[in-house]
Design a protein around this motif. Sequence first.
Motif, PDB file in Angstrom:
ATOM      1  N   THR A   1       1.926  38.188 -23.673  1.00 54.93           N
ATOM      2  CA  THR A   1       2.394  36.852 -23.319  1.00 54.93           C
ATOM      3  C   THR A   1       3.919  36.829 -23.417  1.00 54.93           C
ATOM      4  O   THR A   1       4.537  37.799 -23.860  1.00 54.93           O
ATOM      5  CB  THR A   1       1.804  35.768 -24.254  1.00 54.93           C
ATOM      6  N   ASN A   2       4.490  35.706 -23.028  1.00 62.33           N
ATOM      7  CA  ASN A   2       5.935  35.555 -23.143  1.00 62.33           C
ATOM      8  C   ASN A   2       6.309  35.295 -24.592  1.00 62.33           C
ATOM      9  O   ASN A   2       5.695  34.465 -25.258  1.00 62.33           O
ATOM     10  CB  ASN A   2       6.429  34.390 -22.284  1.00 62.33           C
ATOM     11  N   GLY A   3       7.322  35.992 -25.053  1.00 61.55           N
ATOM     12  CA  GLY A   3       7.852  35.765 -26.389  1.00 61.55           C
ATOM     13  C   GLY A   3       9.122  34.943 -26.284  1.00 61.55           C
ATOM     14  O   GLY A   3       9.404  34.341 -25.249  1.00 61.55           O
ATOM     15  N   VAL A   4       9.883  34.924 -27.336  1.00 61.03           N
ATOM     16  CA  VAL A   4      11.147  34.196 -27.333  1.00 61.03           C
ATOM     17  C   VAL A   4      12.262  35.081 -26.790  1.00 61.03           C
ATOM     18  O   VAL A   4      12.199  36.314 -26.879  1.00 61.03           O
ATOM     19  CB  VAL A   4      11.507  33.696 -28.753  1.00 61.03           C
ATOM     20  N   ALA A   5      13.273  34.462 -26.214  1.00 56.52           N
ATOM     21  CA  ALA A   5      14.481  35.156 -25.738  1.00 56.52           C
ATOM     22  C   ALA A   5      14.150  36.321 -24.815  1.00 56.52           C
ATOM     23  O   ALA A   5      14.617  37.439 -25.007  1.00 56.52           O
ATOM     24  CB  ALA A   5      15.329  35.615 -26.920  1.00 56.52           C
ATOM     25  N   ASN A   6      13.315  36.092 -23.820  1.00 61.65           N
ATOM     26  CA  ASN A   6      12.943  37.093 -22.814  1.00 61.65           C
ATOM     27  C   ASN A   6      12.153  38.270 -23.360  1.00 61.65           C
ATOM     28  O   ASN A   6      11.968  39.262 -22.663  1.00 61.65           O
ATOM     29  CB  ASN A   6      14.178  37.613 -22.075  1.00 61.65           C
ATOM     30  N   GLN A   7      11.700  38.195 -24.589  1.00 60.53           N
ATOM     31  CA  GLN A   7      10.897  39.285 -25.127  1.00 60.53           C
ATOM     32  C   GLN A   7       9.442  39.120 -24.704  1.00 60.53           C
ATOM     33  O   GLN A   7       8.985  38.037 -24.361  1.00 60.53           O
ATOM     34  CB  GLN A   7      10.980  39.316 -26.650  1.00 60.53           C
ATOM     35  N   VAL A   8       8.726  40.230 -24.754  1.00 59.19           N
ATOM     36  CA  VAL A   8       7.297  40.247 -24.483  1.00 59.19           C
ATOM     37  C   VAL A   8       6.591  40.194 -25.831  1.00 59.19           C
ATOM     38  O   VAL A   8       7.006  40.847 -26.789  1.00 59.19           O
ATOM     39  CB  VAL A   8       6.906  41.526 -23.720  1.00 59.19           C
ATOM     40  N   LYS A   9       5.522  39.417 -25.915  1.00 59.62           N
ATOM     41  CA  LYS A   9       4.783  39.252 -27.173  1.00 59.62           C
ATOM     42  C   LYS A   9       3.416  39.933 -27.058  1.00 59.62           C
ATOM     43  O   LYS A   9       2.697  39.769 -26.074  1.00 59.62           O
ATOM     44  CB  LYS A   9       4.597  37.766 -27.477  1.00 59.62           C
ATOM     45  N   TYR A  10       3.084  40.688 -28.106  1.00 59.33           N
ATOM     46  CA  TYR A  10       1.796  41.365 -28.184  1.00 59.33           C
ATOM     47  C   TYR A  10       1.169  41.012 -29.521  1.00 59.33           C
ATOM     48  O   TYR A  10       1.768  41.213 -30.577  1.00 59.33           O
ATOM     49  CB  TYR A  10       2.007  42.878 -28.049  1.00 59.33           C
ATOM     50  N   ASP A  11      -0.050  40.481 -29.502  1.00 57.16           N
ATOM     51  CA  ASP A  11      -0.754  40.099 -30.725  1.00 57.16           C
ATOM     52  C   ASP A  11      -1.351  41.351 -31.364  1.00 57.16           C
ATOM     53  O   ASP A  11      -2.214  42.004 -30.781  1.00 57.16           O
ATOM     54  CB  ASP A  11      -1.861  39.100 -30.390  1.00 57.16           C
TER      55      ASP A  11
ATOM     56  N   TYR B   1       7.077  41.830 -30.872  1.00 58.30           N
ATOM     57  CA  TYR B   1       7.921  41.395 -29.766  1.00 58.30           C
ATOM     58  C   TYR B   1       8.738  42.598 -29.300  1.00 58.30           C
ATOM     59  O   TYR B   1       9.249  43.352 -30.124  1.00 58.30           O
ATOM     60  CB  TYR B   1       8.863  40.282 -30.217  1.00 58.30           C
ATOM     61  N   PHE B   2       8.879  42.751 -27.983  1.00 58.53           N
ATOM     62  CA  PHE B   2       9.637  43.901 -27.493  1.00 58.53           C
ATOM     63  C   PHE B   2      10.275  43.612 -26.147  1.00 58.53           C
ATOM     64  O   PHE B   2       9.834  42.738 -25.399  1.00 58.53           O
ATOM     65  CB  PHE B   2       8.741  45.146 -27.399  1.00 58.53           C
ATOM     66  N   TYR B   3      11.313  44.348 -25.852  1.00 59.24           N
ATOM     67  CA  TYR B   3      11.951  44.362 -24.550  1.00 59.24           C
ATOM     68  C   TYR B   3      12.851  45.584 -24.503  1.00 59.24           C
ATOM     69  O   TYR B   3      13.696  45.770 -25.372  1.00 59.24           O
ATOM     70  CB  TYR B   3      12.769  43.096 -24.284  1.00 59.24           C
ATOM     71  N   PRO B   4      12.680  46.440 -23.493  1.00 58.67           N
ATOM     72  CA  PRO B   4      13.404  47.717 -23.475  1.00 58.67           C
ATOM     73  C   PRO B   4      14.873  47.593 -23.098  1.00 58.67           C
ATOM     74  O   PRO B   4      15.303  46.609 -22.504  1.00 58.67           O
ATOM     75  CB  PRO B   4      12.654  48.521 -22.416  1.00 58.67           C
ATOM     76  N   LYS B   5      15.589  48.673 -23.418  1.00 60.56           N
ATOM     77  CA  LYS B   5      16.950  48.871 -22.920  1.00 60.56           C
ATOM     78  C   LYS B   5      16.845  49.941 -21.847  1.00 60.56           C
ATOM     79  O   LYS B   5      16.209  50.982 -22.054  1.00 60.56           O
ATOM     80  CB  LYS B   5      17.882  49.329 -24.043  1.00 60.56           C
ATOM     81  N   PHE B   6      17.465  49.681 -20.715  1.00 60.97           N
ATOM     82  CA  PHE B   6      17.401  50.596 -19.583  1.00 60.97           C
ATOM     83  C   PHE B   6      18.735  51.316 -19.402  1.00 60.97           C
ATOM     84  O   PHE B   6      19.793  50.727 -19.602  1.00 60.97           O
ATOM     85  CB  PHE B   6      17.082  49.839 -18.295  1.00 60.97           C
TER      86      PHE B   6
END
Length: 184
Positions: free
Chosen positions: A62-72, A84-89
């Motif tokens: 699902t959507n997390g905070v500040a453009n992060q992706v949320k995984y339960d 919560y995660f979001y990669p660096k490219f």
Amino acid sequence: MFLSLVFVYTSCSNKSEYQKLVDSELATNVRQDSLFLGISLQMESKAFFGHCWELNKQGVLTNGVANQVKYDVSDNFNHDASMYFYPKFVEGKIFEMPMEFQYDNWALWNEELSVDNLMEEVKGLLEDWYGEGFIKVVNEDASKSVWVKVDGNRRIRVYRKSVSAVAVVFTDLIQLKTMNEEES
């Protein structure tokens, strides 16, 4: 000549346990790009977004905070928790994957949901996913520590981010080495 040999020997023998681990793992020339949920280091950004979109449609992410992706990740913990995660490219490919774990119902006065308990559970989950072999690296004044595991090119760092969160960062050490060489 003798002095240069002494310098080389001294330099090599003064390497930290961590640096020896990094050197030996990089020397294997093994690529370990797998991260989690079918996401990997060197995955192209378009493929990452498409993959996450599909997992979102399936209700996995699902959507997390500040453009992060949320995984339960509650099924893996003693209490409800999220990752919560979001990669660096770099050049359109995943180079690093910063993540943050938190108990969903964290409260300062609830000792069961302390960051120390969370750290133990996160380390346990990562050992389940990637195997044992984390070492504790402490800075010079012993005020901060990081748990580290290196498999080939993949480095995993685990540390206390705040009073309520544990950070995990996956890094492609080959890409990091290339970037550092380009800066020099």
